[in-house]
Structure formats: structure tokens, C-alpha cells
Design a protein around this motif. Structure first.
Motif, short mmCIF file in Angstrom:
data_model
loop_
_atom_site.label_atom_id
_atom_site.label_comp_id
_atom_site.label_asym_id
_atom_site.label_seq_id
_atom_site.Cartn_x
_atom_site.Cartn_y
_atom_site.Cartn_z
N LEU A 155 0.84 -1.20 0.00
CA LEU A 155 0.00 0.00 0.00
C LEU A 155 0.88 1.25 0.00
O LEU A 155 0.60 2.21 -0.74
CB LEU A 155 -0.92 -0.03 1.22
CG LEU A 155 -1.98 1.05 1.38
CD1 LEU A 155 -3.13 0.51 2.25
CD2 LEU A 155 -1.42 2.31 2.05
N LEU A 156 1.91 1.26 0.82
CA LEU A 156 2.80 2.42 0.88
C LEU A 156 3.51 2.63 -0.46
O LEU A 156 3.66 3.78 -0.92
CB LEU A 156 3.83 2.25 1.99
CG LEU A 156 3.29 2.23 3.43
CD1 LEU A 156 4.44 2.02 4.42
CD2 LEU A 156 2.53 3.51 3.75
N GLU A 157 3.96 1.55 -1.07
CA GLU A 157 4.59 1.66 -2.38
C GLU A 157 3.62 2.28 -3.39
O GLU A 157 3.99 3.15 -4.18
CB GLU A 157 5.04 0.29 -2.86
CG GLU A 157 6.20 -0.31 -2.10
CD GLU A 157 7.52 0.39 -2.43
OE1 GLU A 157 8.03 0.20 -3.55
OE2 GLU A 157 8.03 1.13 -1.56
N SER A 158 2.37 1.84 -3.36
CA SER A 158 1.36 2.37 -4.27
C SER A 158 1.10 3.85 -3.99
O SER A 158 0.97 4.65 -4.92
CB SER A 158 0.06 1.56 -4.14
OG SER A 158 -0.95 2.08 -4.97
N LEU A 159 1.03 4.21 -2.70
CA LEU A 159 0.85 5.61 -2.34
C LEU A 159 1.96 6.49 -2.89
O LEU A 159 1.73 7.65 -3.25
CB LEU A 159 0.80 5.76 -0.82
CG LEU A 159 -0.55 5.83 -0.12
CD1 LEU A 159 -0.37 5.92 1.39
CD2 LEU A 159 -1.35 7.03 -0.62
N GLU A 160 3.16 5.95 -2.95
CA GLU A 160 4.31 6.71 -3.46
C GLU A 160 4.37 6.72 -4.99
O GLU A 160 5.30 7.28 -5.56
CB GLU A 160 5.60 6.12 -2.90
CG GLU A 160 5.74 6.31 -1.39
CD GLU A 160 7.02 5.68 -0.85
OE1 GLU A 160 7.84 5.20 -1.66
OE2 GLU A 160 7.21 5.68 0.38
N GLY A 161 3.38 6.09 -5.63
CA GLY A 161 3.35 6.07 -7.08
C GLY A 161 4.15 4.97 -7.72
O GLY A 161 4.41 4.98 -8.92
N LYS A 162 4.55 3.99 -6.92
CA LYS A 162 5.35 2.88 -7.42
C LYS A 162 4.47 1.65 -7.65
O LYS A 162 3.29 1.63 -7.31
CB LYS A 162 6.45 2.53 -6.42
CG LYS A 162 7.39 3.69 -6.09
CD LYS A 162 8.33 3.30 -4.97
CE LYS A 162 9.19 4.48 -4.54
NZ LYS A 162 10.02 4.13 -3.35
N LYS A 163 5.08 0.62 -8.21
CA LYS A 163 4.37 -0.64 -8.39
C LYS A 163 4.03 -1.22 -7.02
O LYS A 163 4.88 -1.25 -6.13
CB LYS A 163 5.26 -1.62 -9.16
CG LYS A 163 4.60 -2.93 -9.54
CD LYS A 163 5.55 -3.77 -10.38
CE LYS A 163 4.91 -5.06 -10.84
NZ LYS A 163 5.83 -5.88 -11.66
N GLY A 164 2.79 -1.67 -6.85
CA GLY A 164 2.33 -2.17 -5.57
C GLY A 164 2.91 -3.53 -5.24
O GLY A 164 2.30 -4.56 -5.51
N GLN A 165 4.09 -3.55 -4.64
CA GLN A 165 4.72 -4.79 -4.21
C GLN A 165 5.20 -4.64 -2.77
O GLN A 165 5.70 -3.59 -2.39
CB GLN A 165 5.91 -5.15 -5.11
CG GLN A 165 5.51 -5.56 -6.52
CD GLN A 165 6.70 -6.05 -7.33
OE1 GLN A 165 7.80 -5.53 -7.20
NE2 GLN A 165 6.48 -7.04 -8.17
N PRO A 166 5.06 -5.70 -1.96
CA PRO A 166 5.48 -5.63 -0.56
C PRO A 166 6.97 -5.36 -0.41
O PRO A 166 7.78 -5.76 -1.24
CB PRO A 166 5.11 -7.00 0.00
CG PRO A 166 4.04 -7.51 -0.91
CD PRO A 166 4.39 -6.97 -2.28
N ARG A 167 7.30 -4.70 0.69
CA ARG A 167 8.69 -4.45 1.04
C ARG A 167 9.19 -5.53 1.99
O ARG A 167 8.42 -6.16 2.70
CB ARG A 167 8.83 -3.10 1.74
CG ARG A 167 8.38 -1.89 0.94
CD ARG A 167 8.44 -0.65 1.83
NE ARG A 167 8.02 0.56 1.11
CZ ARG A 167 7.87 1.75 1.69
NH1 ARG A 167 8.11 1.89 2.98
NH2 ARG A 167 7.49 2.79 0.97
N TYR A 168 10.51 -5.71 1.99
CA TYR A 168 11.12 -6.55 3.02
C TYR A 168 10.98 -5.84 4.37
O TYR A 168 11.09 -4.63 4.46
CB TYR A 168 12.60 -6.77 2.72
CG TYR A 168 12.87 -7.72 1.58
CD1 TYR A 168 12.84 -9.10 1.78
CD2 TYR A 168 13.14 -7.24 0.30
CE1 TYR A 168 13.09 -9.98 0.74
CE2 TYR A 168 13.39 -8.12 -0.75
CZ TYR A 168 13.37 -9.48 -0.52
OH TYR A 168 13.61 -10.35 -1.56
N LYS A 169 10.75 -6.63 5.41
CA LYS A 169 10.69 -6.10 6.77
C LYS A 169 11.57 -6.95 7.67
O LYS A 169 11.48 -8.18 7.61
CB LYS A 169 9.24 -6.13 7.28
CG LYS A 169 8.33 -5.13 6.58
CD LYS A 169 6.93 -5.11 7.15
CE LYS A 169 6.13 -6.31 6.70
NZ LYS A 169 4.69 -6.20 7.07
N PRO A 170 12.43 -6.32 8.51
CA PRO A 170 12.59 -4.89 8.70
C PRO A 170 13.30 -4.21 7.51
O PRO A 170 13.88 -4.95 6.71
CB PRO A 170 13.45 -4.82 9.98
CG PRO A 170 14.23 -6.10 10.00
CD PRO A 170 13.31 -7.13 9.37
#
Length: 412
Positions: A155-170
Motif C-alpha cells: 500500500l505504501l509503495e502504491s501511495l508513493e506512485g510505485k508498483k504495488g509490491q510488498p517491502r522486506y521487513k525490517p
């Protein structure tokens, strides 16, 4: 009906962030989006005194099949959500917030936008709210129908205008979130619960539910029931009582199985489900998850192979493709289940399905891989004889009707 009164009290009385967080901890409010993480604890992770921008983000994407509660909050009570988001912003030290709404929610988007305009005009949003030093702006962002963007970092990636893909955590969003800044992300129902908790008190909210599972919860009930819809009931209510509220079983048929928390959660056979308390802990003990409270009821006429085929196809289509086990594995799952459903199953297919599902489970960046694997494992665990019957006879056990050829239109 008391709208924005708690925001006014917080700002005019100078109630501290620590006091609000303690009230939420006392309430035992847990995230209503599916994970069930304690809200007060989540807010406490935010480095509130760190200088610079911080953000509160509301997840209104609601892409889980069987879920339709957040849509109705946006339609019928958007101001309570707005007030909850402003209070959240004040508590975590954010001056900006975003509500990420499922792009297909045309009416809810319009209603929320209209409510935002009213809140700005009334002085509840913008500069120096209620004459305080606190300023807060709130924006709407529409998604584009991607299930994966319900995962908070996608969701955050999409909000930033990027492709909606999950980030590594941490790193986690509380330290590195939207635009690389500390960010707290909560579900619509979670944030809309905040004003009433501050009004009535955390203990009041907690007592409505059960220990560690505070408050009422909205359950979306669909499937073979007479009165499908959204029902807000106390946490811990037995499933049988919720089923009665939904009008009981359609056409007087016998209950067969229940998906208790949306299509990504393991099924529980109907008779085993009747006395299960509707809480995070109660459903976990029964072998599944509460999820977003998306209850899908299936009666004795349901072909479990056909139902699993539809679910497997959904996760195959919605995989973002970033992780190999999910990208490749969801396709394997769908194709093998489809083969069984259409009368071309092989004896080794059932063990292969379970093996592939276990190879996906726990081996992906986000939980979509787990979501695709869980139904396969649980469907075969509880209804293996139906899958075996399809393989042995090329027919369905439910009424022993013929099943379609691979080239025919899928039915459902």
C-alpha cells in the motif's frame, strides 16, 4: 450525535499521547484488518518525538473476498473515521494522513470526499484545529483494484506512485514508512473505533468483548444464509448466534463448512464451528483465523473442489509476482485443482497439492503466499474424500452430477 467531541476534548484539555495510548491498551482493541495486532501497542512503536514528517495511513482497500464492512463505514459513518484519523495523527505526532480506498468503491469514495469537505469547512481539519497548535490535513488516495495493496507495505509503495509490491521487513513502517518517514497504518474499522473508546473508556470497550479481544466487531456474513449482511456483535459471541442473526441456513439445508475470516483463512467444518467463539483467540484455537471477520457459509450442496478452484484462481491472478514460491506456486495450485475439478485429476495430485502449498507457506515476503496455501491445505484436510471422488469417478459427490470438460465455461 457527538461527532468530533472527543477530538475537541483531546485538544482543548491537552490530553497527552501517552494517555490516549494507555486507553487504547486498556480497551484491548486489536487491528480489524486481519492481523489482529494490538492497536495501542502499535501506536506506541511510533517515534513520536522524532523531528520531521510522520504519517497516519488508513487501509480502506478491503480486497479480501467476503469482506464488505469497511465499505459501509465509509458510506454511512465517514465522519467517525475522519475523527479517528485526526486523533491518531495527534497521538503519533503526524500532521498528514492518507486514506487509501479501494478504487472500485465509487459511492464510498464520494461519501468520504464529501465528509472531508464538510470537516474542513467546520474547522476540524486544517490549521490550528480548535485553536490549538495542532494542524492536520487528510487526503484520499484511490487504489487500482490490486489485492496485494491491502498488504501495508505494498500500500505504501502504491501511495508513493510505485508498483504495488510488498517491502522486506525490517525496516518496519513505524521507522521507515511512507516516503521513508515513520508511519502508522491501521484498518478503517480500527480507526473508526477510537472516538467511542475515548468517549466511553477503554475498560467499557474491553468488557464488551472477552479478555485480550476487546469491543464489538463487524462481521460480514455471506453465502448460503437467508439474511446476508454486516453484523456488529460483541467479540466472543458463539458462531451459532451470528448464524441466527443472518437468518439461518438458506432453504433449510445443512451447514457444511465455514470460512471464518475471508478466503485466505482455513475452513472449519460446520458442526465444529457452531460453538466457536468469534474472537481472535477463539477461532485460532479452532484451527483458523478471525481475519477481517469475513464469514462465508457453505451448505451441503457445495462442491468443495469447485469452491477451491475459484479461490485458487483468485490468488493466482492476484499474486504480484515478486516472490518465486508465490509467483510459480499459485499457478501450480490453480492448474492442479482445475484439473481435478474438470475430471482430469491424477492419483498423485492431492499429495502434490499439499506439498506445493507447504513449499509456498512461510517462504514469501508477504502473507499472500500463506493466503493461497491455507485454503488448499485445509480443504484437502477436511474434505479429501470429495477430491478423491473427483479423481476416481470424474464426477462430483454433491448430487453426483457430471462436471464440465476443460474447454467448457467454468461454473460456480
Amino acid at each position: 450525535m457527538g461527532g468530533y467531541k472527543q477530538l475537541e476534548r483531546v485538544l482543548k484539555d491537552g490530553i497527552s499521547s501517552d494517555d490516549i495510548i494507555e486507553e487504547l491498551k486498556d480497551s484491548a482493541l486489536r487491528g480489524r484488518g486481519g492481523a489482529g495486532f494490538p492497536t495501542g501497542l502499535k501506536w506506541s512503536f511510533m517515534p513520536r518525538r522524532m523531528p520531521g514528517s510522520k504519517y497516519i495511513v488508513c487501509n480502506s482497500d478491503e480486497g479480501e473476498p467476503g469482506t464488505c464492512k469497511d465499505r459501509d463505514i465509509l458510506r454511512f459513518n465517514p465522519h467517525q473515521l475522519i475523527e479517528g484519523m485526526i486523533i491518531a495523527g495527534y497521538t503519533i505526532g503526524a500532521q498528514s494522513g492518507y486514506n487509501y480506498i479501494r478504487g472500485e468503491f465509487y459511492e464510498p469514495i464520494d461519501r468520504f470526499e464529501a465528509a472531508l469537505k464538510e470537516a474542513y469547512e467546520a474547522g476540524y481539519l486544517g490549521k490550528e484545529i480548535f485553536g490549538s497548535k495542532f494542524s492536520f490535513d487528510l487526503y484520499t488516495q484511490m487504489g487500482a483494484g490490486a489485492y496485494i495493496c491491502g498488504e501495508e507495505t505494498a500500500l505504501l509503495e502504491s501511495l508513493e506512485g510505485k508498483k504495488g509490491q510488498p517491502r522486506y521487513k525490517p525496516p518496519f513502517p513505524a521507522g521507515f514508512g511512507l516516503y521513508g518517514r515513520p508511519t502508522t497504518i491501521n484498518n478503517t474499522e480500527t480507526l473508526a473505533s477510537v472516538p467511542v473508546i475515548l468517549e466511553k473508556g477503554g475498560d467499557w470497550f474491553h468488557e464488551i468483548g472477552t479478555p485480550n479481544n476487546g469491543g464489538p466487531k463487524i462481521f460480514s456474513v455471506s453465502g448460503h444464509v437467508n439474511n446476508p449482511g454486516n453484523f456488529e456483535v460483541p467479540m466472543g459471541m458463539p458462531f451459532s448466534e451470528l448464524l441466527a442473526l443472518a437468518g439461518g441456513m438458506k432453504d433449510g439445508n445443512k451447514i457444511k463448512t465455514v470460512i471464518p475470516g475471508g478466503s485466505s483463512t482455513p475452513i472449519i467444518p460446520g458442526e465444529e464451528m457452531m460453538d466457536v467463539p468469534l474472537s481472535y483467540d477463539g477461532i485460532s484455537k479452532a484451527g483458523s483465523m478471525l481475519g477481517a471477520g469475513s464469514v462465508i457459509v457453505m451448505d451441503e450442496t457445495t462442491c468443495m473442489v469447485r469452491a477451491l478452484e475459484r479461490i485458487a484462481e483468485f490468488y493466482y491472478e492476484e499474486s504480484c509476482g515478486q516472490c518465486t514460491p508465490c509467483r510459480e506456486g499459485t499457478g501450480w495450485l490453480y492448474r492442479v485443482v482445475k484439473r481435478i475439478e474438470h475430471g482430469e485429476g491424477k492419483q498423485e495430485d492431492l499429495d502434490k497439492l499439499v506439498d506445493v502449498a507447504h513449499n509456498i507457506d512461510g517462504n514469501t515476503i508477504c502473507a499472500l503466499g500463506d493466503a493461497a496455501a491455507a485454503p488448499v491445505i485445509s480443504f484437502i484436510k477436511h474434505f479429501r474424500e470429495e477430491f478423491q471422488y473427483h479423481i476416481d469417478h470424474g464426477r462430483c459427490m454433491c448430487g453426483d452430477t457430471a462436471i464440465p470438460e476443460m474447454g467448457e465455461a467454468q461454473h460456480g
